[in-house]
Design a protein around this motif. Sequence first.
Motif, PDB file in Angstrom:
ATOM      1  N   MET A   1     -29.197  43.169 -22.384  1.00 49.85           N
ATOM      2  CA  MET A   1     -28.006  42.403 -22.083  1.00 49.85           C
ATOM      3  C   MET A   1     -27.103  42.366 -23.312  1.00 49.85           C
ATOM      4  SD  MET A   1     -27.917  38.655 -20.462  1.00 49.85           S
ATOM      5  CE  MET A   1     -26.469  37.694 -20.446  1.00 49.85           C
ATOM      6  N   SER A   2     -25.827  42.562 -23.101  1.00 45.66           N
ATOM      7  CA  SER A   2     -24.857  42.598 -24.192  1.00 45.66           C
ATOM      8  C   SER A   2     -24.593  41.201 -24.732  1.00 45.66           C
ATOM      9  CB  SER A   2     -23.547  43.198 -23.688  1.00 45.66           C
ATOM     10  OG  SER A   2     -22.547  43.084 -24.662  1.00 45.66           O
ATOM     11  N   ARG A   3     -24.370  41.109 -26.040  1.00 44.81           N
ATOM     12  CA  ARG A   3     -23.997  39.825 -26.632  1.00 44.81           C
ATOM     13  C   ARG A   3     -22.500  39.581 -26.521  1.00 44.81           C
ATOM     14  NH1 ARG A   3     -23.069  39.111 -32.565  1.00 44.81           N
ATOM     15  NH2 ARG A   3     -21.805  40.851 -33.134  1.00 44.81           N
ATOM     16  N   TRP A   4     -21.784  40.529 -25.956  1.00 42.55           N
ATOM     17  CA  TRP A   4     -20.340  40.429 -25.818  1.00 42.55           C
ATOM     18  C   TRP A   4     -20.008  39.860 -24.452  1.00 42.55           C
ATOM     19  CZ3 TRP A   4     -17.850  41.055 -30.183  1.00 42.55           C
ATOM     20  CH2 TRP A   4     -18.488  41.769 -31.194  1.00 42.55           C
ATOM     21  N   PRO A   5     -19.056  38.946 -24.380  1.00 49.70           N
ATOM     22  CA  PRO A   5     -18.654  38.413 -23.068  1.00 49.70           C
ATOM     23  C   PRO A   5     -18.000  39.506 -22.226  1.00 49.70           C
ATOM     24  CG  PRO A   5     -17.346  37.437 -24.848  1.00 49.70           C
ATOM     25  CD  PRO A   5     -18.328  38.363 -25.488  1.00 49.70           C
ATOM     26  N   GLU A   6     -18.026  39.298 -20.948  1.00 49.71           N
ATOM     27  CA  GLU A   6     -17.426  40.256 -20.029  1.00 49.71           C
ATOM     28  C   GLU A   6     -15.922  40.355 -20.264  1.00 49.71           C
ATOM     29  OE1 GLU A   6     -16.920  40.796 -15.230  1.00 49.71           O
ATOM     30  OE2 GLU A   6     -18.673  39.736 -16.005  1.00 49.71           O
ATOM     31  N   GLN A   7     -15.419  41.580 -20.174  1.00 47.99           N
ATOM     32  CA  GLN A   7     -13.982  41.788 -20.348  1.00 47.99           C
ATOM     33  C   GLN A   7     -13.232  41.016 -19.267  1.00 47.99           C
ATOM     34  OE1 GLN A   7     -12.834  45.856 -20.961  1.00 47.99           O
ATOM     35  NE2 GLN A   7     -10.656  45.385 -20.918  1.00 47.99           N
ATOM     36  N   ARG A   8     -12.210  40.284 -19.695  1.00 52.41           N
ATOM     37  CA  ARG A   8     -11.446  39.444 -18.767  1.00 52.41           C
ATOM     38  C   ARG A   8     -10.523  40.256 -17.865  1.00 52.41           C
ATOM     39  NH1 ARG A   8      -9.870  34.762 -23.070  1.00 52.41           N
ATOM     40  NH2 ARG A   8     -11.549  33.299 -22.517  1.00 52.41           N
TER      41      ARG A   8
ATOM     42  N   ASN B   1      -8.767  40.527 -28.301  1.00 58.56           N
ATOM     43  CA  ASN B   1      -9.472  39.246 -28.300  1.00 58.56           C
ATOM     44  C   ASN B   1      -9.244  38.444 -27.023  1.00 58.56           C
ATOM     45  OD1 ASN B   1     -10.427  39.931 -30.803  1.00 58.56           O
ATOM     46  ND2 ASN B   1      -9.169  38.490 -31.921  1.00 58.56           N
ATOM     47  N   ILE B   2      -8.010  38.348 -26.569  1.00 55.32           N
ATOM     48  CA  ILE B   2      -7.720  37.515 -25.407  1.00 55.32           C
ATOM     49  C   ILE B   2      -8.294  38.110 -24.125  1.00 55.32           C
ATOM     50  CG2 ILE B   2      -5.838  36.670 -23.930  1.00 55.32           C
ATOM     51  CD1 ILE B   2      -4.299  36.154 -26.616  1.00 55.32           C
ATOM     52  N   PHE B   3      -8.218  39.423 -23.989  1.00 61.26           N
ATOM     53  CA  PHE B   3      -8.744  40.059 -22.782  1.00 61.26           C
ATOM     54  C   PHE B   3     -10.181  40.550 -22.958  1.00 61.26           C
ATOM     55  CE2 PHE B   3      -4.089  40.452 -22.338  1.00 61.26           C
ATOM     56  CZ  PHE B   3      -3.953  39.650 -21.218  1.00 61.26           C
ATOM     57  N   ARG B   4     -10.752  40.245 -24.139  1.00 65.50           N
ATOM     58  CA  ARG B   4     -12.147  40.571 -24.448  1.00 65.50           C
ATOM     59  C   ARG B   4     -12.472  42.048 -24.264  1.00 65.50           C
ATOM     60  NH1 ARG B   4     -14.924  35.378 -21.451  1.00 65.50           N
ATOM     61  NH2 ARG B   4     -14.212  33.820 -22.946  1.00 65.50           N
TER      62      ARG B   4
ATOM     63  N   PRO C   1     -16.473  46.092 -27.686  1.00 67.03           N
ATOM     64  CA  PRO C   1     -16.669  47.186 -28.640  1.00 67.03           C
ATOM     65  C   PRO C   1     -17.206  48.405 -27.909  1.00 67.03           C
ATOM     66  CG  PRO C   1     -18.325  45.493 -28.950  1.00 67.03           C
ATOM     67  CD  PRO C   1     -17.378  44.987 -27.918  1.00 67.03           C
ATOM     68  N   MET C   2     -17.103  49.522 -28.547  1.00 66.05           N
ATOM     69  CA  MET C   2     -17.580  50.765 -27.953  1.00 66.05           C
ATOM     70  C   MET C   2     -19.065  50.917 -28.224  1.00 66.05           C
ATOM     71  SD  MET C   2     -14.427  53.159 -29.132  1.00 66.05           S
ATOM     72  CE  MET C   2     -14.880  52.864 -30.829  1.00 66.05           C
ATOM     73  N   GLY C   3     -19.807  51.301 -27.229  1.00 66.12           N
ATOM     74  CA  GLY C   3     -21.223  51.598 -27.406  1.00 66.12           C
ATOM     75  C   GLY C   3     -22.050  50.371 -27.704  1.00 66.12           C
TER      76      GLY C   3
ATOM     77  N   ASN D   1     -23.443  49.713 -30.768  1.00 62.71           N
ATOM     78  CA  ASN D   1     -23.597  49.531 -32.213  1.00 62.71           C
ATOM     79  C   ASN D   1     -22.404  48.813 -32.823  1.00 62.71           C
ATOM     80  OD1 ASN D   1     -26.086  50.967 -32.376  1.00 62.71           O
ATOM     81  ND2 ASN D   1     -24.919  52.846 -32.106  1.00 62.71           N
ATOM     82  N   PRO D   2     -22.207  47.540 -32.481  1.00 61.71           N
ATOM     83  CA  PRO D   2     -21.081  46.832 -33.092  1.00 61.71           C
ATOM     84  C   PRO D   2     -21.304  46.656 -34.591  1.00 61.71           C
ATOM     85  CG  PRO D   2     -22.452  45.315 -31.828  1.00 61.71           C
ATOM     86  CD  PRO D   2     -22.971  46.701 -31.577  1.00 61.71           C
ATOM     87  N   THR D   3     -20.222  46.449 -35.300  1.00 60.99           N
ATOM     88  CA  THR D   3     -20.279  46.257 -36.737  1.00 60.99           C
ATOM     89  C   THR D   3     -20.961  44.932 -37.045  1.00 60.99           C
ATOM     90  OG1 THR D   3     -18.216  47.482 -36.930  1.00 60.99           O
ATOM     91  CG2 THR D   3     -18.867  46.145 -38.823  1.00 60.99           C
ATOM     92  N   PRO D   4     -22.036  44.927 -37.820  1.00 60.55           N
ATOM     93  CA  PRO D   4     -22.720  43.670 -38.118  1.00 60.55           C
ATOM     94  C   PRO D   4     -21.779  42.657 -38.765  1.00 60.55           C
ATOM     95  CG  PRO D   4     -23.989  45.548 -38.919  1.00 60.55           C
ATOM     96  CD  PRO D   4     -22.656  46.067 -38.455  1.00 60.55           C
ATOM     97  N   GLU D   5     -21.828  41.458 -38.267  1.00 57.54           N
ATOM     98  CA  GLU D   5     -21.131  40.295 -38.819  1.00 57.54           C
ATOM     99  C   GLU D   5     -19.626  40.297 -38.611  1.00 57.54           C
ATOM    100  OE1 GLU D   5     -22.246  39.523 -42.842  1.00 57.54           O
ATOM    101  OE2 GLU D   5     -24.334  39.902 -42.433  1.00 57.54           O
ATOM    102  N   LEU D   6     -19.023  41.365 -38.104  1.00 55.39           N
ATOM    103  CA  LEU D   6     -17.567  41.365 -38.003  1.00 55.39           C
ATOM    104  C   LEU D   6     -17.090  40.278 -37.072  1.00 55.39           C
ATOM    105  CD1 LEU D   6     -14.910  42.629 -38.830  1.00 55.39           C
ATOM    106  CD2 LEU D   6     -15.063  44.085 -36.828  1.00 55.39           C
ATOM    107  N   SER D   7     -17.706  40.137 -35.939  1.00 55.90           N
ATOM    108  CA  SER D   7     -17.224  39.164 -34.961  1.00 55.90           C
ATOM    109  C   SER D   7     -17.934  37.820 -35.062  1.00 55.90           C
ATOM    110  CB  SER D   7     -17.386  39.740 -33.546  1.00 55.90           C
ATOM    111  OG  SER D   7     -16.566  40.868 -33.419  1.00 55.90           O
ATOM    112  N   ASP D   8     -18.822  37.692 -36.001  1.00 53.38           N
ATOM    113  CA  ASP D   8     -19.584  36.439 -36.122  1.00 53.38           C
ATOM    114  C   ASP D   8     -18.869  35.384 -36.946  1.00 53.38           C
ATOM    115  OD1 ASP D   8     -22.781  38.135 -36.345  1.00 53.38           O
ATOM    116  OD2 ASP D   8     -21.581  37.621 -34.615  1.00 53.38           O
TER     117      ASP D   8
END
Length: 190
Positions: A1-8, A172-175, A178-180, A182-189
């Motif tokens: 499961m992705s840690r990214w929210p679903e694209q709006r 950001n607003i439409f979520r 990231p591609m694939g 392998n998101p960049t560690p800590e960038l979005s945290d």
Amino acid sequence: MSRWPEQRLPAPDPSTYNERQREIHDAIASGPRGGVRGPLAVWLHRPELAAKAQDLGRYCRYDTVLDPKLSELAILVTGRVFGSEYEWQIHKGHALKAGLSAEIIEEIRLNRRPDFNDAMEAVVYDVSRAAHETRNIDDALYARAIDILGEQALVDLVGMLGYYTLISLTINIFRVPPMGDNPTPELSDE
């Protein structure tokens, strides 16, 4: 499961494009970008916005007086300030290819000011951070930017920062994810 929210707001389905959406899609896809992805795809919901933004984006990316290394530096700073993972993923490789050092890129990723050996890189970084953090630059930084970059390059830099702010807000607003995997560690945290 992705840690990214679903694209709006996903990109429109190409099978449902109207004539103007198809025209803009094809114009973008046949240009130097080679495809319609991310925020550009979202903008196809409003094809006139996509067309105008594409024109501005082409100028900002390929036609300014700024050296590509400096452009990519400004784009990475913008992506970092906004936590726009998609933008970071796209431009990290471009920045390396343009000659920006891996050490500088890593410091930006960690949200720290790099140690610069190049006055142009330093002023582009400082203007970019100040523009995003305070929405202005003070007189001393303005004078330094004019002295080091010149008026034309500073105008192009400010325009580029505005364009990549639009990109980052769209991501950001439409979520826009990231591609694939392998998101960049800590960038979005942060």
